[in-house]
Design a protein around this motif. Structure first.
Motif, PDB file in Angstrom:
ATOM      1  N   VAL A 100     -64.915 -54.994  25.158  1.00 38.19           N
ATOM      2  CA  VAL A 100     -64.712 -55.267  26.579  1.00 38.19           C
ATOM      3  C   VAL A 100     -63.322 -55.878  26.767  1.00 38.19           C
ATOM      4  O   VAL A 100     -62.975 -56.857  26.112  1.00 38.19           O
ATOM      5  CB  VAL A 100     -65.784 -56.244  27.124  1.00 38.19           C
ATOM      6  N   THR A 101     -62.521 -55.267  27.634  1.00 35.75           N
ATOM      7  CA  THR A 101     -61.195 -55.811  27.928  1.00 35.75           C
ATOM      8  C   THR A 101     -61.143 -56.240  29.388  1.00 35.75           C
ATOM      9  O   THR A 101     -61.749 -55.622  30.258  1.00 35.75           O
ATOM     10  CB  THR A 101     -60.083 -54.791  27.631  1.00 35.75           C
ATOM     11  N   VAL A 102     -60.422 -57.311  29.630  1.00 36.45           N
ATOM     12  CA  VAL A 102     -60.340 -57.912  30.957  1.00 36.45           C
ATOM     13  C   VAL A 102     -59.009 -57.529  31.601  1.00 36.45           C
ATOM     14  O   VAL A 102     -57.959 -57.547  30.948  1.00 36.45           O
ATOM     15  CB  VAL A 102     -60.452 -59.447  30.853  1.00 36.45           C
ATOM     16  N   LYS A 103     -59.054 -57.193  32.885  1.00 36.31           N
ATOM     17  CA  LYS A 103     -57.837 -56.868  33.628  1.00 36.31           C
ATOM     18  C   LYS A 103     -57.069 -58.154  33.918  1.00 36.31           C
ATOM     19  O   LYS A 103     -57.672 -59.209  34.145  1.00 36.31           O
ATOM     20  CB  LYS A 103     -58.179 -56.171  34.948  1.00 36.31           C
ATOM     21  N   SER A 104     -55.749 -58.061  33.924  1.00 35.10           N
ATOM     22  CA  SER A 104     -54.924 -59.217  34.272  1.00 35.10           C
ATOM     23  C   SER A 104     -55.241 -59.661  35.689  1.00 35.10           C
ATOM     24  O   SER A 104     -55.513 -58.848  36.567  1.00 35.10           O
ATOM     25  CB  SER A 104     -53.438 -58.868  34.175  1.00 35.10           C
ATOM     26  N   GLN A 105     -55.187 -60.940  35.894  1.00 32.45           N
ATOM     27  CA  GLN A 105     -55.541 -61.510  37.178  1.00 32.45           C
ATOM     28  C   GLN A 105     -54.417 -62.430  37.643  1.00 32.45           C
ATOM     29  O   GLN A 105     -54.042 -63.359  36.932  1.00 32.45           O
ATOM     30  CB  GLN A 105     -56.840 -62.293  37.011  1.00 32.45           C
ATOM     31  N   LEU A 106     -53.871 -62.158  38.807  1.00 32.20           N
ATOM     32  CA  LEU A 106     -52.822 -63.003  39.354  1.00 32.20           C
ATOM     33  C   LEU A 106     -53.409 -64.302  39.870  1.00 32.20           C
ATOM     34  O   LEU A 106     -54.482 -64.309  40.470  1.00 32.20           O
ATOM     35  CB  LEU A 106     -52.101 -62.294  40.498  1.00 32.20           C
ATOM     36  N   LEU A 107     -52.684 -65.389  39.641  1.00 29.79           N
ATOM     37  CA  LEU A 107     -53.083 -66.667  40.214  1.00 29.79           C
ATOM     38  C   LEU A 107     -52.461 -66.790  41.601  1.00 29.79           C
ATOM     39  O   LEU A 107     -51.488 -66.103  41.914  1.00 29.79           O
ATOM     40  CB  LEU A 107     -52.604 -67.810  39.319  1.00 29.79           C
TER      41      LEU A 107
END
Length: 170
Positions: free
Chosen positions: A80-87
């Motif tokens: 499972v890979t997580v998408k980058s998330q902007l703060l």
């Protein structure tokens, strides 16, 4: 990511101010690169409050994941890979006019009066005197800032990192 000229100037000005202080203390940083310039989030928040704000944001805006990969030859479990998330902007103005940077990582710093021959700068930021095998000092930090200025505006290195060519660099 290329920065606008005003933002690049702000970053370079603050980097040069930090270097002036370091040089006035009698030291050469010797490892000036973009990875050693950090942004400080604005505002009067303390570290605990900022950490709490980021944690709260992450909890209320969970990251998305990509479709799980199945590679039985590597592992029986799905990967499972997580998408980058902007703060969120954390009080940074859209034009970044309240950007505040800090110079970090003084692990390669050396006394400026010492005859410096060891080349620890990344090749893309290395000054000519170091490439030629001569002693170097505080001007090598300024050379590296010039290379960073180009990178901030153009979004690529002034000199090639993969196929370093001494003659081209000089």
């Amino acid at each position: 990511m290329a920065f606008s000229l005003p933002v690049a100037k702000c970053i370079i000005r603050q980097t040069l101010q930090a270097l002036q202080l370091l040089h006035d203390c009698g030291y050469v940083h010797n490892d000036i690169k973009t990875n050693n310039i950090m942004a400080v989030l604005p505002g009067s928040r303390n570290r605990a409050s900022l950490s709490k704000d980021i944690q709260s944001y992450i909890e209320t805006h969970p990251a998305e994941t990509y479709e799980p990969l199945r590679l039985p030859g590597l592992t029986p479990e799905p990967i499972v890979t997580v998408k980058s998330q902007l703060l969120p902007d954390m009080d940074l103005r859209p034009d970044l006019s309240n950007l505040n940077i800090k110079l970090i990582d003084f692990g390669e710093a050396e006394p400026a009066g010492k005859r410096l021959m060891k080349s620890s700068q990344p090749s893309v930021f290395r000054p000519p005197e170091s490439i030629l095998g001569f002693s170097w000092s505080t001007p090598s930090d300024i050379w590296a800032v010039g290379c960073i200025a180009f990178e901030l505006v153009a979004d690529y290195h002034l000199f090639s990192q993969e196929d370093f060519d001494r003659a081209m660099h000089i």
